[in-house]
Design an enzyme around this catalytic site. Sequence first.
Site, PDB file in Angstrom:
ATOM      1  CG  HIS A 108      -1.293   1.110   1.777  1.00  0.00           C
ATOM      2  ND1 HIS A 108      -0.581   1.796   3.125  1.00  0.00           N
ATOM      3  CD2 HIS A 108      -2.363   1.820   1.427  1.00  0.00           C
ATOM      4  CE1 HIS A 108      -1.298   3.220   3.044  1.00  0.00           C
ATOM      5  NE2 HIS A 108      -2.404   3.079   1.741  1.00  0.00           N
ATOM      6  CB  VAL A 111       1.975  10.807  -1.244  1.00  0.00           C
ATOM      7  CG1 VAL A 111       3.285   9.570  -0.720  1.00  0.00           C
ATOM      8  CG2 VAL A 111       1.466  10.697  -3.175  1.00  0.00           C
ATOM      9  CG  HIS A 147      12.442  -1.382   6.912  1.00  0.00           C
ATOM     10  ND1 HIS A 147      11.072  -0.161   7.509  1.00  0.00           N
ATOM     11  CD2 HIS A 147      11.009  -2.824   6.824  1.00  0.00           C
ATOM     12  CE1 HIS A 147      10.353  -1.010   7.483  1.00  0.00           C
ATOM     13  NE2 HIS A 147      10.011  -2.219   7.342  1.00  0.00           N
TER      14      HIS A 147
END
Length: 303
Positions: A108, A111, A147
């Site tokens: 998902h 912005v 990440h």
Amino acid sequence: MNDQPDIQAVKNYLLRLQDNICSGLGGLDGETFTEDSWERKQGGGGRSRVLEEGSVFEKAGVNFSHVHGDRLPGSATAARPELAGRSFEALGVSLVIHPRNPYVPTSHANVRFFMAEKSGEPPVWWFGGGYDLTPYYGFEEDCIHWHGVARDTCRPFGDDVYPRYKKWCDDYFFLKHRNEPRGVGGLFFDDLNQWGFDQSFAFMRAVGDSYLKAYLPIVEKRLDIPYGERERDFQLYRRGRYVEFNLVYDRGTLFGLQSGGRTESILMSLPPLVKWRYDWRPEPGSAEAALYEVFLQPRDWVG
């Protein structure tokens, strides 16, 4: 530091971002997105794009919306009651990708930009967004890659940005009634305006532009892994957690419904197939148990 918001520049960027993401996802799947433009009776509209029953993506939706109204809905003022009663403009791109293969994680991203105005007072504006990853079967290298992209995206804006927005993501995408995270996290930010408009907009663009860098390599690595009924069954069961979060907690869903948005586009995030079981538990020592014991535990993936 520029504090004058340029809504047209934000809109132009978001439309390009929707194009780029649809091109990247559609190119990998081999299918094209169908487009549906819509108007909102109270003001504004959007452009929804959906890919269904693809070879890679069972359902992928990428929405652009630009809506405005006379009064901010309650979901937008709950944390900022001083803005109640102001008119508003809200622009954003929001997407949810539900892959077919259970070894490919759901993802998902969104912005967005908000501006609230009141006669005789300067506008109040802010950016928000982020992205998160929801695996069904965990792979450490995928989490490290995801990440790592998030950390590198944040680094030019300050060494404290990634740790802060990673923790916010871990805290936000948490199902309180299940006492478990939705996935392995990523980035989440909101109310961003302290850097001024230009720098805040630059950060929002950096997050939007890094999404495909974070997600596509994971999809490409996992999409051909063989799977059977067991893996598919677990995927559908875990999709239930996604539905629960989006309908109970998700701010974007609540804002869209409370502001009179287009229901089909708002609920585009829900998976096409899902199942619930009563009090199901994974078999000890299984790959399904490892999801809970190893991956659904907030941790520092990139050191």
